[in-house]
Design a protein around this motif. Structure first.
Motif, PDB file in Angstrom:
ATOM      1  N   GLY A  47     -10.638  -4.719   8.778  1.00  0.00           N
ATOM      2  CA  GLY A  47     -10.000  -5.482   9.832  1.00  0.00           C
ATOM      3  C   GLY A  47      -8.506  -5.285   9.943  1.00  0.00           C
ATOM      4  O   GLY A  47      -7.867  -5.983  10.709  1.00  0.00           O
ATOM      5  N   CYS A  48      -7.917  -4.338   9.193  1.00  0.00           N
ATOM      6  CA  CYS A  48      -6.483  -4.107   9.352  1.00  0.00           C
ATOM      7  C   CYS A  48      -6.303  -3.229  10.588  1.00  0.00           C
ATOM      8  O   CYS A  48      -6.792  -2.103  10.646  1.00  0.00           O
ATOM      9  CB  CYS A  48      -5.930  -3.418   8.108  1.00  0.00           C
ATOM     10  N   LEU A  49      -5.578  -3.751  11.576  1.00  0.00           N
ATOM     11  CA  LEU A  49      -5.428  -3.011  12.830  1.00  0.00           C
ATOM     12  C   LEU A  49      -4.603  -1.742  12.671  1.00  0.00           C
ATOM     13  O   LEU A  49      -4.597  -0.886  13.550  1.00  0.00           O
ATOM     14  CB  LEU A  49      -4.777  -3.916  13.889  1.00  0.00           C
ATOM     15  N   LEU A  50      -3.927  -1.622  11.537  1.00  0.00           N
ATOM     16  CA  LEU A  50      -3.125  -0.418  11.313  1.00  0.00           C
ATOM     17  C   LEU A  50      -3.994   0.804  11.009  1.00  0.00           C
ATOM     18  O   LEU A  50      -3.479   1.898  10.804  1.00  0.00           O
ATOM     19  CB  LEU A  50      -2.139  -0.655  10.163  1.00  0.00           C
ATOM     20  N   THR A  51      -5.301   0.610  10.946  1.00  0.00           N
ATOM     21  CA  THR A  51      -6.189   1.755  10.783  1.00  0.00           C
ATOM     22  C   THR A  51      -6.991   2.000  12.062  1.00  0.00           C
ATOM     23  O   THR A  51      -7.954   2.761  12.066  1.00  0.00           O
ATOM     24  CB  THR A  51      -7.160   1.551   9.601  1.00  0.00           C
ATOM     25  N   GLN A  60     -11.837   3.644  -5.019  1.00  0.00           N
ATOM     26  CA  GLN A  60     -12.541   3.218  -3.806  1.00  0.00           C
ATOM     27  C   GLN A  60     -11.830   3.710  -2.542  1.00  0.00           C
ATOM     28  O   GLN A  60     -12.469   4.006  -1.542  1.00  0.00           O
ATOM     29  CB  GLN A  60     -12.645   1.689  -3.777  1.00  0.00           C
ATOM     30  N   ARG A  61     -10.508   3.751  -2.581  1.00  0.00           N
ATOM     31  CA  ARG A  61      -9.762   4.227  -1.409  1.00  0.00           C
ATOM     32  C   ARG A  61      -8.844   5.357  -1.840  1.00  0.00           C
ATOM     33  O   ARG A  61      -8.113   5.228  -2.832  1.00  0.00           O
ATOM     34  CB  ARG A  61      -8.934   3.105  -0.806  1.00  0.00           C
ATOM     35  N   PRO A  62      -8.872   6.460  -1.077  1.00  0.00           N
ATOM     36  CA  PRO A  62      -8.160   7.658  -1.533  1.00  0.00           C
ATOM     37  C   PRO A  62      -6.651   7.455  -1.682  1.00  0.00           C
ATOM     38  O   PRO A  62      -6.050   7.966  -2.627  1.00  0.00           O
ATOM     39  CB  PRO A  62      -8.454   8.686  -0.431  1.00  0.00           C
ATOM     40  N   LEU A  71      -1.180   4.402  10.965  1.00  0.00           N
ATOM     41  CA  LEU A  71       0.163   3.868  10.685  1.00  0.00           C
ATOM     42  C   LEU A  71       0.155   2.963   9.458  1.00  0.00           C
ATOM     43  O   LEU A  71       1.115   2.257   9.189  1.00  0.00           O
ATOM     44  CB  LEU A  71       0.675   3.071  11.901  1.00  0.00           C
ATOM     45  N   ASN A  72      -0.946   2.971   8.709  1.00  0.00           N
ATOM     46  CA  ASN A  72      -1.096   2.044   7.580  1.00  0.00           C
ATOM     47  C   ASN A  72      -0.253   2.433   6.362  1.00  0.00           C
ATOM     48  O   ASN A  72      -0.532   3.447   5.734  1.00  0.00           O
ATOM     49  CB  ASN A  72      -2.586   1.937   7.181  1.00  0.00           C
ATOM     50  N   PRO A  73       0.742   1.640   6.038  1.00  0.00           N
ATOM     51  CA  PRO A  73       1.578   1.959   4.868  1.00  0.00           C
ATOM     52  C   PRO A  73       1.006   1.264   3.635  1.00  0.00           C
ATOM     53  O   PRO A  73       1.611   0.326   3.083  1.00  0.00           O
ATOM     54  CB  PRO A  73       2.924   1.342   5.266  1.00  0.00           C
ATOM     55  N   CYS A  74      -0.159   1.736   3.172  1.00  0.00           N
ATOM     56  CA  CYS A  74      -0.925   0.945   2.193  1.00  0.00           C
ATOM     57  C   CYS A  74      -0.166   0.655   0.897  1.00  0.00           C
ATOM     58  O   CYS A  74      -0.254  -0.449   0.363  1.00  0.00           O
ATOM     59  CB  CYS A  74      -2.257   1.609   1.906  1.00  0.00           C
ATOM     60  N   ILE A  75       0.571   1.643   0.386  1.00  0.00           N
ATOM     61  CA  ILE A  75       1.260   1.400  -0.891  1.00  0.00           C
ATOM     62  C   ILE A  75       2.357   0.337  -0.690  1.00  0.00           C
ATOM     63  O   ILE A  75       2.440  -0.642  -1.438  1.00  0.00           O
ATOM     64  CB  ILE A  75       1.884   2.706  -1.438  1.00  0.00           C
ATOM     65  N   ASP A  76       3.175   0.533   0.343  1.00  0.00           N
ATOM     66  CA  ASP A  76       4.226  -0.462   0.618  1.00  0.00           C
ATOM     67  C   ASP A  76       3.623  -1.842   0.855  1.00  0.00           C
ATOM     68  O   ASP A  76       4.172  -2.863   0.430  1.00  0.00           O
ATOM     69  CB  ASP A  76       5.014  -0.071   1.875  1.00  0.00           C
ATOM     70  N   CYS A  77       2.497  -1.870   1.549  1.00  0.00           N
ATOM     71  CA  CYS A  77       1.835  -3.139   1.870  1.00  0.00           C
ATOM     72  C   CYS A  77       1.432  -3.863   0.584  1.00  0.00           C
ATOM     73  O   CYS A  77       1.677  -5.057   0.403  1.00  0.00           O
ATOM     74  CB  CYS A  77       0.614  -2.834   2.744  1.00  0.00           C
ATOM     75  N   LYS A  78       0.842  -3.095  -0.349  1.00  0.00           N
ATOM     76  CA  LYS A  78       0.404  -3.734  -1.596  1.00  0.00           C
ATOM     77  C   LYS A  78       1.593  -4.212  -2.415  1.00  0.00           C
ATOM     78  O   LYS A  78       1.551  -5.289  -3.015  1.00  0.00           O
ATOM     79  CB  LYS A  78      -0.453  -2.772  -2.395  1.00  0.00           C
ATOM     80  N   VAL A  79       2.639  -3.393  -2.440  1.00  0.00           N
ATOM     81  CA  VAL A  79       3.829  -3.789  -3.199  1.00  0.00           C
ATOM     82  C   VAL A  79       4.392  -5.086  -2.617  1.00  0.00           C
ATOM     83  O   VAL A  79       4.703  -6.042  -3.351  1.00  0.00           O
ATOM     84  CB  VAL A  79       4.886  -2.657  -3.168  1.00  0.00           C
ATOM     85  N   PRO A 121       9.157  -8.811   7.112  1.00  0.00           N
ATOM     86  CA  PRO A 121       9.091  -7.765   6.089  1.00  0.00           C
ATOM     87  C   PRO A 121       7.933  -6.791   6.314  1.00  0.00           C
ATOM     88  O   PRO A 121       8.029  -5.611   6.015  1.00  0.00           O
ATOM     89  CB  PRO A 121       8.910  -8.532   4.776  1.00  0.00           C
ATOM     90  N   PHE A 122       6.840  -7.296   6.887  1.00  0.00           N
ATOM     91  CA  PHE A 122       5.711  -6.393   7.123  1.00  0.00           C
ATOM     92  C   PHE A 122       6.013  -5.431   8.271  1.00  0.00           C
ATOM     93  O   PHE A 122       5.705  -4.238   8.212  1.00  0.00           O
ATOM     94  CB  PHE A 122       4.423  -7.182   7.414  1.00  0.00           C
ATOM     95  N   LEU A 123       6.656  -5.951   9.315  1.00  0.00           N
ATOM     96  CA  LEU A 123       7.053  -5.064  10.420  1.00  0.00           C
ATOM     97  C   LEU A 123       7.944  -3.945   9.883  1.00  0.00           C
ATOM     98  O   LEU A 123       7.825  -2.794  10.271  1.00  0.00           O
ATOM     99  CB  LEU A 123       7.829  -5.855  11.484  1.00  0.00           C
TER     100      LEU A 123
HETATM  101  S1  SF4 Z   1      -3.876  -4.384   4.883  1.00  0.00           S
HETATM  102 FE1  SF4 Z   1      -3.695  -2.452   6.052  1.00  0.00          FE
HETATM  103  S2  SF4 Z   1      -1.794  -1.511   5.344  1.00  0.00           S
HETATM  104 FE2  SF4 Z   1      -2.335  -3.114   3.844  1.00  0.00          FE
HETATM  105  S3  SF4 Z   1      -3.508  -2.019   2.257  1.00  0.00           S
HETATM  106 FE3  SF4 Z   1      -4.991  -2.808   3.732  1.00  0.00          FE
HETATM  107  S4  SF4 Z   1      -5.312  -1.113   5.200  1.00  0.00           S
HETATM  108 FE4  SF4 Z   1      -3.416  -0.683   4.055  1.00  0.00          FE
END
Ligand code: SF4
Length: 325
Positions: free
Chosen positions: A195-199, A118-120, A84-92, A68-70
């Protein structure tokens, strides 16, 4: 019986503080953390999340979120951040999975260490509301660090929590959080987990390339976390280890892909895609280029499929440099 809550633990200071606050409010507190392909390779020992929960003395549930994360990285519904960080989808996704666990363990609501502003992209008021709505968890996500600025949640509405007893943290500054850490005796987590490699720029370049090649899968994502990443052909890539640890890592995770190993003290490499004979000879020449013995002449390189050992002359380093992605 004490009421139970489940805290999303990132391994950084903020979620550790959120968990400690819940303990101080008298809740039975448990933690949950997620395993995805986009976390850095653990350096051995306990992960940050295990470390945090160990120090707080709370149980931790580790939940894998591979496919699901992929999928949300491939096609995020709510867009991406700078990389490539999909932060909103990731949190959901994480909140929904956490809620499944919460129901399983009998927790009444979820807790996060999010701080308003804290994060835009993912921690402004409208994003926090959007995340709540999209996850179907309206009123069930309690954010103790910023609760005083946010909409009332169910545990507050039923009188389990008085928000006035909580700190009022917002914005990007760390001063208040560090003071709170000192007050609550939460030590050793002076920075956010990150540490999220998507950033990470370089890693995202590799991921974009995998997506273009239709090779964006868990196994490939794991492999491109290490090594030199080279264009072996239009639809072929070669990952060459830079150290003994990376060589071992690549060989252990190669699966059914073609592996190359310089015999002696040279690197190991893995091919992504389906190489022909000429590609394999070129790959062997690249591997030879990173072998100390290559100065003294051709180097034996073992290929895994079809199994053979070829004697490869090193490809010129300037030519190798032109293959980097
Ligand atoms: S883990 Fe990565 S994708 Fe998920 S909210 Fe944090 S920075 Fe965004």
């Amino acid at each position: 019986m004490r009421k139970k809550c489940l805290v999303l633990i990132s391994g950084g200071l903020d979620s550790a503080l959120a968990a400690r606050l819940m303990q101080r409010l008298g809740f039975e507190t448990e933690g949950i953390a997620f395993l995805t392909s986009f976390q850095p390779i653990p350096r051995g020992g306990r992960s940050h999340s295990e470390e945090v929960c160990g120090r707080l003395g709370i149980p931790l549930h580790l939940v894998p979120l591979d496919e699901p994360f992929l999928e949300i990285v491939r096609s995020p519904r709510y867009g991406r951040g700078k990389h490539l960080n999909p932060c909103i989808d990731c949190k959901v996704l994480m909140l929904r999975s956490a809620w499944e666990k919460a129901r399983e363990i009998g927790a009444e609501f979820l807790v996060t260490g999010e701080v308003l502003g804290q994060r835009p992209m993912s921690q402004n008021l409208s994003a926090l509301r959007q995340i709540e709505k999209a996850s179907g968890l309206k009123g069930l996500i309690f954010r103790p660090l910023s609760a005083r600025f946010l909409d009332p949640t169910r545990p507050e509405q039923v009188g389990l929590i008085d928000r006035e007893s909580l700190p009022a943290v917002q914005g990007r500054g760390r001063k208040l959080l560090l003071a709170l850490a000192a007050e609550l005796g939460v030590s050793g987590f002076s920075t956010p987990a990150g540490g999220c490699l998507l950033t990470d720029d370089g890693f995202c370049r590799r991921l974009s390339d995998l997506m273009e090649l239709d090779l964006f899968r868990g196994g490939e994502v794991d492999l491109v976390k290490v090594g030199r990443y080279l264009r072996l052909g239009p639809r072929l890539r070669l990952i060459v280890g830079r150290s003994e640890n990376e060589n071992r890592y690549l060989l252990e995770r190669a699966g059914g892909r073609v592996r190359l190993e310089a015999l002696g003290s040279g690197p190991a490499a893995v091919v992504l895609g389906r190489p022909g004979r000429a590609d394999l000879l070129k790959a062997a020449a690249i591997v030879a280029a990173y072998t100390d013995e290559s100065a003294a002449g051709p180097v034996p390189v073992r290929i895994s499929d079809p199994v053979e050992t070829v004697t490869a002359s090193a490809l010129d380093r300037s030519e190798v440099a032109g293959l980097f992605i």
